[in-house]
Design an enzyme around this catalytic site. Structure first.
Site, short mmCIF file in Angstrom:
data_model
loop_
_atom_site.label_atom_id
_atom_site.label_comp_id
_atom_site.label_asym_id
_atom_site.label_seq_id
_atom_site.Cartn_x
_atom_site.Cartn_y
_atom_site.Cartn_z
N ASN A 1 21.56 7.34 16.06
CA ASN A 1 21.60 6.74 17.39
C ASN A 1 21.39 7.83 18.42
O ASN A 1 21.69 9.00 18.20
CB ASN A 1 22.92 5.99 17.63
CG ASN A 1 23.99 6.88 18.23
OD1 ASN A 1 24.00 7.17 19.44
ND2 ASN A 1 24.89 7.37 17.39
N GLY B 1 23.37 8.20 24.11
CA GLY B 1 23.48 9.14 25.22
C GLY B 1 24.51 8.74 26.26
O GLY B 1 24.31 8.87 27.47
N LEU B 2 25.63 8.21 25.75
CA LEU B 2 26.78 7.95 26.63
C LEU B 2 26.48 7.03 27.80
O LEU B 2 26.97 7.25 28.92
CB LEU B 2 27.36 9.27 27.14
CG LEU B 2 27.96 10.18 26.06
CD1 LEU B 2 28.38 11.51 26.66
CD2 LEU B 2 29.16 9.52 25.39
N CYS C 1 29.30 15.13 21.33
CA CYS C 1 28.20 14.16 21.43
C CYS C 1 26.86 14.90 21.33
O CYS C 1 26.56 15.76 22.15
CB CYS C 1 28.25 13.40 22.75
SG CYS C 1 26.86 12.21 22.86
N ASN D 1 32.24 13.58 14.46
CA ASN D 1 31.24 12.91 15.27
C ASN D 1 29.96 12.89 14.44
O ASN D 1 29.96 13.30 13.28
CB ASN D 1 31.06 13.65 16.60
CG ASN D 1 30.60 12.70 17.71
OD1 ASN D 1 29.73 11.85 17.49
ND2 ASN D 1 31.17 12.83 18.89
N THR E 1 30.32 2.89 12.43
CA THR E 1 29.10 2.16 12.10
C THR E 1 29.35 0.91 11.26
O THR E 1 28.62 -0.08 11.37
CB THR E 1 28.14 3.12 11.37
OG1 THR E 1 27.99 4.29 12.19
CG2 THR E 1 26.79 2.50 11.16
C1 LIG Z 1 25.87 3.84 18.34
C2 LIG Z 1 26.93 4.89 18.32
C3 LIG Z 1 27.50 5.32 19.52
C4 LIG Z 1 28.48 6.29 19.55
N1 LIG Z 1 29.05 6.68 20.72
C5 LIG Z 1 30.08 7.57 20.72
C6 LIG Z 1 30.76 7.90 21.92
O1 LIG Z 1 30.48 7.38 22.99
N2 LIG Z 1 31.76 8.83 21.86
C7 LIG Z 1 32.12 9.43 20.68
O2 LIG Z 1 33.03 10.27 20.67
N3 LIG Z 1 31.51 9.12 19.53
C8 LIG Z 1 30.50 8.20 19.52
N4 LIG Z 1 29.89 7.87 18.33
C9 LIG Z 1 30.35 8.51 17.08
C10 LIG Z 1 31.36 7.65 16.34
O3 LIG Z 1 32.52 7.44 17.10
C11 LIG Z 1 31.73 8.30 15.00
O4 LIG Z 1 32.27 9.57 15.26
C12 LIG Z 1 30.55 8.47 14.08
O5 LIG Z 1 29.68 7.37 14.19
C13 LIG Z 1 30.93 8.66 12.61
O6 LIG Z 1 31.65 7.57 12.11
P1 LIG Z 1 30.97 6.33 11.33
O7 LIG Z 1 30.11 6.92 10.24
O8 LIG Z 1 32.10 5.51 10.83
O9 LIG Z 1 30.14 5.62 12.33
C14 LIG Z 1 28.91 6.88 18.32
C15 LIG Z 1 28.34 6.45 17.12
C16 LIG Z 1 27.37 5.48 17.11
C17 LIG Z 1 26.78 5.06 15.79
#
Ligand SMILES: Cc1cc2nc3c(=O)[nH]c(=O)nc-3n(C[C@H](O)[C@H](O)[C@H](O)COP(=O)(O)O)c2cc1C
Ligand SMILES: Cc1cc2nc3c(=O)[nH]c(=O)nc-3n(C[C@H](O)[C@H](O)[C@H](O)COP(=O)(O)OP(=O)(O)OC[C@H]3O[C@@H](n4cnc5c(N)ncnc54)[C@H](O)[C@@H]3O)c2cc1C
Ligand SMILES: Cc1cc2nc3c(=O)[nH]c(=O)nc-3n(C[C@H](O)[C@H](O)[C@H](O)COP(=O)(O)OP(=O)(O)OC[C@H]3O[C@@H](n4cnc5c(N)ncnc54)[C@H](O)[C@@H]3O)c2cc1C
Ligand SMILES: Cc1cc2nc3c(=O)[nH]c(=O)nc-3n(C[C@H](O)[C@H](O)[C@H](O)COP(=O)(O)O)c2cc1C
Ligand code: FES
Ligand code: FES
Lengths: 303, 258, 303, 258
Positions: free
Chosen positions: A69, A72-73, A130, A192, A266
């Site tokens: 992804n 970008g916040l 991020c 992250n 995810t």
């Molecule tokens: C679409 C998307 C947006 C994300 N946005 C943020 C965010 O705003 N802030 C943050 O700390 N992590 C963000 N993450 C990271 C997730 O919180 C997490 O750390 C990362 O996806 C790994 O966990 P997962 O494999 O269970 O998704 C985002 C991940 C995804 C897939």
């Protein structure tokens, strides 16, 4: 009845399963499916001081057992959050945790100050990892001095439990974890996303508008699990584990490796009920193994 | 937002309509919630080691008495291919109902529906549910050749069906925007609805804008979650980047930056 | 007829597809399936100065779209190789490349000296990125000074093309790549495996005897691709790309990102014919895109 | 090493033998190479997003006239489960033939075969191919209950079949090593072959070693490649760490570090 409660610093969670930041919006969306009070906690979408449009479309690419992804916040800024979103969600009966982001230390501080006064925000997750922003973000999280500096400054203005979210894109994640622990972080959460890339071979172009993006999902689980285990053995503060958790077994593996709680990211895109299924699955596991409390499995890996 | 569900449906029909389009009908054990033309479901693709995320498909037909939803699935890549191979009797998991539907036409509207590719599904659903007399509803469907068109005999009582093909093998030759109705009678309609490839929708939007007509299009941006939490499916609009899965997929062209 | 030849330094390969070290034994095993002269090259199993038993069983764990291994460079030592294996394989009509490993710089030097005199060894791949050995291995590959030092010393005794194999377990892979380029490496190959971990939740034990192991397979492809692209943009020497390549499209993606050649590893375990299928697939791609030479796609990503 | 193949076979039979064991017969379009008892195939598990590697299964039966190979698949985890769900008519991809077989018995040998769990397959194949009269071949098969045993009527002409169950519901009660033949007549055999759970094989090996009998066991170490390139499947032996997939899966117990 098994006891599912866990503690991060002084904060008690009804169970160790939270939804990860950026994967559960501002919690409201999940209420279309179920009562979010069943969750241990909800990490709110990454918030910044000012409105951010995020990156251009396309922002997503599917990969083997995962996705990239490049959001970008995107968010409307903290003032909009406080005025419009917070009042709608403040009464959810689960721990709401803000995910704070900045391009400079000053931004992190100012943002944290604004969040810190919100009564129903249970804790602050400092996102220094991020990979999808040009300034700040991961840049803070991949060097010890900068990770330490932002943690130290934010700690000064943050009266709530402070969780620092670590980047996996580093040679030695334990160094960063120790650096932020030394500056007063109450907990570290990891991982992250991993910086990755996808290409459309026919068009010879990157699949993401930003060329690179953040990899998440089951693909990264083995690396995330290793990092959680390393960090658990390196610091004294509680660790919150995540990265590819899809089911209760995955969550239990992270807890055995040392996580006091887990975040599910995810997986929610595949099925928003997965966090609830995980809570049930952990309970079943504890019963099957005749354990009274989930805290008994934290770091209980037999080496 | 409305209540949404994650549910296993049973496949009760899987019929090829032509070489690339399949009609897949799935049935719930429960009473279905109300669904609107333009809304979609997000389908889990099982049995494929390559697919990780769900795939979104418009709701093509709903039978509330039988608790069935029909999808019109066009084979585009691996996921849609795999989906067209589901067997009757097996189960399919969907997240639904998602997104916002088309603006419902008024009783005295004259509407034009323009569809191409997989965009046919929501439009035929809209034609059926519009509540207008057939005379007030024109549909132009475009495709490469007559073989790429699906049989729409079931819809002739709801709308006047018109076709274009690039090779002239069915209906008028050319693109939908070159159809005589579109070229000569556009202003006789007061609502235009379009769904199909980006290029087609943009061409339609351009003319509709010039003619100052009400026009809605249904976008098919890439999606990860489908219910508004990931912010991957955004479309730049006059209100900023909006999620196609929750603020759309239907947008008024005046709100888009086209 | 499209031209599939590529060059790494002065060495010309008949096509850009090689098999990765540790995933194709000492080449003989593949001859049970097909004529290996079709391959661009074969990276031989990691070799050390002395016999190594490798790590204890279990050494393998399946993960989502990938696997962890903890083989630990099991091999009978370079003298056994020279006496018993080399004579059997030296006439294979493809480039045989040795993969050299040491726990000290001295070991790397001595080993390279022994390999360097073997006429039919086309090049040396200096493995400074093995995550599965207690001493040496990855330790050399995750810091610039040590990566530079071992490259400098080996370069002195290596008259053949010298390829340095990089570890992905670093904050900035371009720094390491530049460091070894500066010491005379003719090429860099990447990535080696990612340090990962897997746990048996029921038994509460690690699935590998060594607790952690190296992650390979499609799961890592997005990260590997990003690193290849970064390194391609940072150095002037040719880059050899690998990590999760399963088919021609994957291989083409790596080449578009900047790889002059690719290595296929874990895919071989699924189907030893995959490297050959990839060669055919690249040829078909070039024909479809009306290109005369595979060299036209190297780094041809449109940004 | 011998010539090996990667080939699509067609599933011609998939029959449950009891609640956890399935007989899967697959057919090649080509003439089969010779295969020996103890050798195995490495099967691709399609249609499962969770499975990445192949799964090894012993060759249970070969029909050279029909070009079929039969496998006896016991459901252990996700891969074996998924494999038992293959439908007749679909294709299955295998790498074969892999590993070295059992030492072929001499014409005047008296042999004892001891199997448990999925270890039954290579032993019954060996019984059939041994070339001995049934009187010279004793087989002891162990399982939890009679329901866990498969029907072996087809083998009574090749060997004398004996059973143990932990609950005594079929044959003698207890483990295979507690069977009267094993306890009282072990020395009357000159070759012992065992395949099954590690614990069982180790118990057999211990007694065989004490009795100084020739004894081969077939190991089921975890494998990634199955043809000797990954070095994941090793077993410590007197000759160092050997690959079970190429130097085994059959080993003489004297070479093992048990
Ligand atoms: C679409 C998307 C947006 C994300 N946005 C943020 C965010 O705003 N802030 C943050 O700390 N992590 C963000 N993450 C990271 C997730 O919180 C997490 O750390 C990362 O996806 C790994 O966990 P997962 O494999 O269970 O998704 C985002 C991940 C995804 C897939
Ligand atoms: C709201 C919505 C409604 C839809 N309704 C229908 C419908 O009723 N019938 C129908 O057949 N299809 C519909 N689609 C499109 C459908 O979702 C895609 O065809 C499908 O996801 C493609 O998946 P795949 O695995 O087959 O393709 P992939 O193998 O993932 O991709 C193949 C190629 O198609 C591109 N692609 C994949 N998904 C999309 C997409 N959503 N938009 C544009 N390009 C894409 C990829 O980038 C790639 O180049 C709809 C999409 C959306 C967002
Ligand atoms: C040479 C050889 C011949 C074999 N012959 C047969 C046969 O004829 N019939 C048969 O039913 N099975 C046979 N097996 C075992 C079979 O390969 C495994 O049962 C199968 O791979 C399990 O896969 P799974 O996906 O179902 O289990 P998984 O979901 O991968 O694992 C389930 C559990 O079983 C364990 N496990 C998985 N594979 C093995 C293994 N190979 N050895 C020990 N534990 C394992 C895992 O660690 C896990 O705890 C043989 C194995 C080998 C190596
Ligand atoms: C079982 C196994 C053994 C390996 N042994 C070596 C080795 O001896 N030397 C080496 O440089 N890399 C070794 N590697 C790493 C591979 O060469 C390759 O860098 C890595 O697996 C990533 O590519 P892949 O995803 O295509 O497998 C090994 C990998 C595997 C899976
Ligand atoms: S697809 Fe996730 S927000 Fe629209
Ligand atoms: S399984 Fe790869 S060497 Fe035996």
């Amino acid at each position: 009845m098994v006891d599912l409660r866990v503690k991060i610093g002084d904060l008690e969670f009804k169970n160790p399963v939270m939804t990860a930041s950026g994967t559960s919006g501002f919690a409201e969306e999940l209420t279309d499916f179920y009562d979010v009070s069943k969750l241990g906690g909800i990490l709110l979408k990454g918030t910044t001081l000012k409105n951010r449009d995020g990156n251009a479309y396309p922002r997503m690419a599917e990969t083997a057992s995962g996705m990239l992804n490049a959001v970008g916040l995107q968010n409307k800024g903290v003032d909009y959050f406080i005025k419009n979103i917070y009042p709608r969600i403040e009464n959810y009966e689960t721990h709401l945790i803000a995910n704070v982001n900045g391009s400079t230390v000053e931004e992190y501080i100012e943002l944290t100050e604004k969040i810190d006064v919100l009564k129903k925000i249970a804790a602050v997750e400092l996102n220094i990892s991020c990979p999808n922003v040009k300034e700040g973000g991961m840049a803070f999280g991949i060097s010890c001095p900068s990770a330490a500096a932002v943690t130290r400054e934010v700690r000064k203005v943050c009266t709530k439990p402070l969780i620092v979210k670590l980047s996996p894109n580093v040679t030695d994640v334990t160094e960063i974890a120790k650096a932020v622990e030394a500056q007063g972080a109450d907990s570290v959460s990891l991982v992250n996303t991993f910086l990755g890339m996808a290409i459309d071979a026919e068009k010879r172009k990157p699949l993401l508008s930003t060329i690179t993006g953040g990899l998440s999902g089951p693909a990264i689980k083995p690396i995330a699990l290793r990092m959680v285990w390393q960090v658990y053995n390196a610091v004294k503060i509680p660790v919150i584990g995540m990265g590819g958790i899809m089911n209760a077994t995955d969550a239990i593996e992270f807890m055995l490796a040392g996580a006091s709680a887990v975040q599910v990211g995810t997986a929610i895109f595949k099925d928003p009920f997965i966090p609830l299924n995980i809570i049930d699955g952990i309970e079943a596991y504890l019963n099957r193994h005749k354990l009274n409390s989930v805290s008994e499995i934290i770091g209980a890996l037999v080496i | 937002m409305g209540k949404k569900f994650v549910e296993n449906f049973q496949v009760v029909q899987n019929t090829p309509l032509n070489s690339t389009n399949f009609l897949i009908k799935i049935q719930s054990e429960k009473k279905l919630p109300e669904m609107l033309p333009g809304q979609f479901v997000n389908v889990e693709v099982k049995n494929s080691s390559e697919i990780f995320l769900r795939r979104p498909f418009s709701i093509f037909e709903v039978d509330y008495s039988e608790n069935t939803i029909s999808l019109l699935v066009k084979i585009l890549g691996r996921g849609s291919k795999s989906l067209t191979e589901v067997e009757v009797g097996t189960s399919v998991n969907i997240v639904y109902p998602l997104g916002k539907g088309f603006t419902k036409p008024e009783i005295d509207d004259k509407i034009l529906l323009i569809g191409g590719g997989s965009g046919v599904a929501p439009l035929l659903f809209l034609a059926k549910e519009s509540g207008l007399t057939a005379d007030n509803v024109d549909v132009i469907l475009g495709a490469k050749t007559s073989n790429d068109h699906i049989n729409v005999n079931n819809y002739v009582s709801f709308a006047n069906m018109h076709f274009t093909t690039e090779d002239g093998s069915l209906g008028e030759k050319g693109f939908v925007t070159q159809h005589s109705l579109f070229k000569n009678k556009l202003k006789s309609y007061n609502k235009i609805y379009a769904c199909g490839p980006d290029g087609m929708m943009k061409a339609v939007a351009k003319e509709a804008k010039a003619a100052k007509l009400f026009c809605e299009v249904s976008l098919e941006n890439l999606m990860a979650c489908g219910f508004g939490v990931c912010l991957c499916c955004i479309e730049p609009t006059s209100k900023g980047n909006l999620c196609v899965c929750t603020e759309g997929p239907v947008f008024n062209i005046n709100d888009l930056k086209w």
